[in-house]
Design a protein around this motif. Structure first.
Motif, PDB file in Angstrom:
ATOM      1  N   ASP A   1       0.683  -0.983  -0.146  1.00  0.00           N
ATOM      2  CA  ASP A   1       0.006   0.103   0.181  1.00  0.00           C
ATOM      3  C   ASP A   1       0.771   1.491  -0.143  1.00  0.00           C
ATOM      4  O   ASP A   1       1.367   1.404   0.981  1.00  0.00           O
ATOM      5  N   ILE A   2       0.719   2.063  -1.067  1.00  0.00           N
ATOM      6  CA  ILE A   2       1.812   2.741  -1.287  1.00  0.00           C
ATOM      7  C   ILE A   2       0.807   4.238  -0.965  1.00  0.00           C
ATOM      8  O   ILE A   2      -0.018   4.346  -1.650  1.00  0.00           O
ATOM      9  N   GLY A   3       1.255   5.692  -0.242  1.00  0.00           N
ATOM     10  CA  GLY A   3       1.169   6.189   0.242  1.00  0.00           C
ATOM     11  C   GLY A   3      -0.063   6.395   1.171  1.00  0.00           C
ATOM     12  O   GLY A   3      -1.394   6.393   1.429  1.00  0.00           O
ATOM     13  N   ALA A   4       0.533   5.226   2.102  1.00  0.00           N
ATOM     14  CA  ALA A   4      -0.720   4.978   3.164  1.00  0.00           C
ATOM     15  C   ALA A   4      -1.431   5.303   4.247  1.00  0.00           C
ATOM     16  O   ALA A   4      -2.978   5.165   4.142  1.00  0.00           O
TER      17      ALA A   4
ATOM     18  N   VAL B   1      -0.523  -3.974  -5.816  1.00  0.00           N
ATOM     19  CA  VAL B   1      -0.097  -2.637  -5.250  1.00  0.00           C
ATOM     20  C   VAL B   1      -0.991  -2.268  -5.451  1.00  0.00           C
ATOM     21  O   VAL B   1      -2.556  -2.384  -6.342  1.00  0.00           O
ATOM     22  N   PHE B   2      -1.340  -1.455  -4.189  1.00  0.00           N
ATOM     23  CA  PHE B   2      -2.084  -0.504  -4.256  1.00  0.00           C
ATOM     24  C   PHE B   2      -1.405   1.021  -4.305  1.00  0.00           C
ATOM     25  O   PHE B   2      -0.779   1.295  -3.382  1.00  0.00           O
ATOM     26  N   ILE B   3      -2.388   1.454  -4.905  1.00  0.00           N
ATOM     27  CA  ILE B   3      -1.110   3.825  -4.670  1.00  0.00           C
ATOM     28  C   ILE B   3      -2.577   4.497  -4.157  1.00  0.00           C
ATOM     29  O   ILE B   3      -2.823   4.820  -5.032  1.00  0.00           O
ATOM     30  N   GLY B   4      -2.241   5.247  -3.313  1.00  0.00           N
ATOM     31  CA  GLY B   4      -2.962   5.856  -2.797  1.00  0.00           C
ATOM     32  C   GLY B   4      -2.723   7.335  -3.118  1.00  0.00           C
ATOM     33  O   GLY B   4      -3.420   8.259  -3.003  1.00  0.00           O
ATOM     34  N   GLY B   5      -1.317   7.172  -3.168  1.00  0.00           N
ATOM     35  CA  GLY B   5      -0.428   8.566  -3.168  1.00  0.00           C
ATOM     36  C   GLY B   5       0.741   8.486  -3.509  1.00  0.00           C
ATOM     37  O   GLY B   5       1.546   6.871  -3.166  1.00  0.00           O
ATOM     38  N   SER B   6       1.651   8.998  -4.735  1.00  0.00           N
ATOM     39  CA  SER B   6       1.991   8.737  -5.305  1.00  0.00           C
ATOM     40  C   SER B   6       3.803   9.968  -4.922  1.00  0.00           C
ATOM     41  O   SER B   6       4.864   9.531  -5.412  1.00  0.00           O
TER      42      SER B   6
END
Length: 191
Positions: free
Chosen positions: A42-45, A108-113
């Motif tokens: 989880d990216i940008g959790a 992969v989950f991207i919530g904020g990059s």
């Protein structure tokens, strides 16, 4: 608190950190097509809402939540403890450079990059297993465009885009008025 899916927003410890709302979490997590032993990043959790909900579903799997802001990292820790989640590892840092120690992953989950969309998608393509899947949430057209182009450049397949507008009822006297939230692009693809 032994819910399997769809934790209410008000159950999370919040602070001033942005949180993916329950309706958007339900769609985004559904698009991930999780398995009970998935390895997920989880990216940008943010507050950890996505990470917590995923971890509660994949009991035999593992979630890595990466977040650069100290306040958010502390909230994720508090929420992990609050929900008694044991398969969640928190990484304070910036994606993708602070994720180099992670081997193959399934989702992969991207919530904020933090402006690193292209680099993160390239990293995801290298790290995802053959049946891996990526889901990206964006609120701006520009980031949706960058994500879609980068997915194509990295040869992701079955790119799917959903634009979600949620309105919630609010009491106004003895009437109910619908209040809109920010529209979200939910983009998913397979490796």
């Amino acid at each position: 608190m032994n819910k399997v899916f769809s934790i209410n927003d008000d159950e999370f410890i919040r602070g001033k950190v942005p949180m993916t709302k329950s309706e958007i979490r339900a769609i985004s997590i559904g698009k991930l097509e999780l398995e009970e032993d998935s390895k997920v990043v989880d990216i940008g959790a943010g507050t950890g809402a996505i990470s917590i909900e995923i971890a509660s579903i994949i009991k035999k799997g593992k979630v890595y939540a990466i977040e650069k802001k100290e306040e958010a990292v502390e909230l994720i820790k508090r929420n992990r403890s609050h929900f008694d989640i044991r398969n969640l590892e928190i990484i304070k840092g910036l994606a993708p450079e602070d994720l180099n120690n992670i081997d193959k992953i399934d989702r992969v989950f991207i919530g904020g990059s933090s402006g690193n969309m292209e680099e993160i998608i390239k990293w995801a393509h290298e790290k995802l297993s053959d049946r891996g899947k990526i889901v990206i949430n964006t609120i701006t057209i520009e980031n949706a465009y960058k994500a879609i182009n980068s997915l194509k450049q990295n040869e992701f397949k079955d790119i799917d885009i959903v634009h979600v507008n949620i309105s919630k009822g609010k009491s106004v006297g003895d009437l109910t008025m619908m209040i809109g939230t920010n529209p979200i692009y939910i983009i998913s693809a397979k490796r």
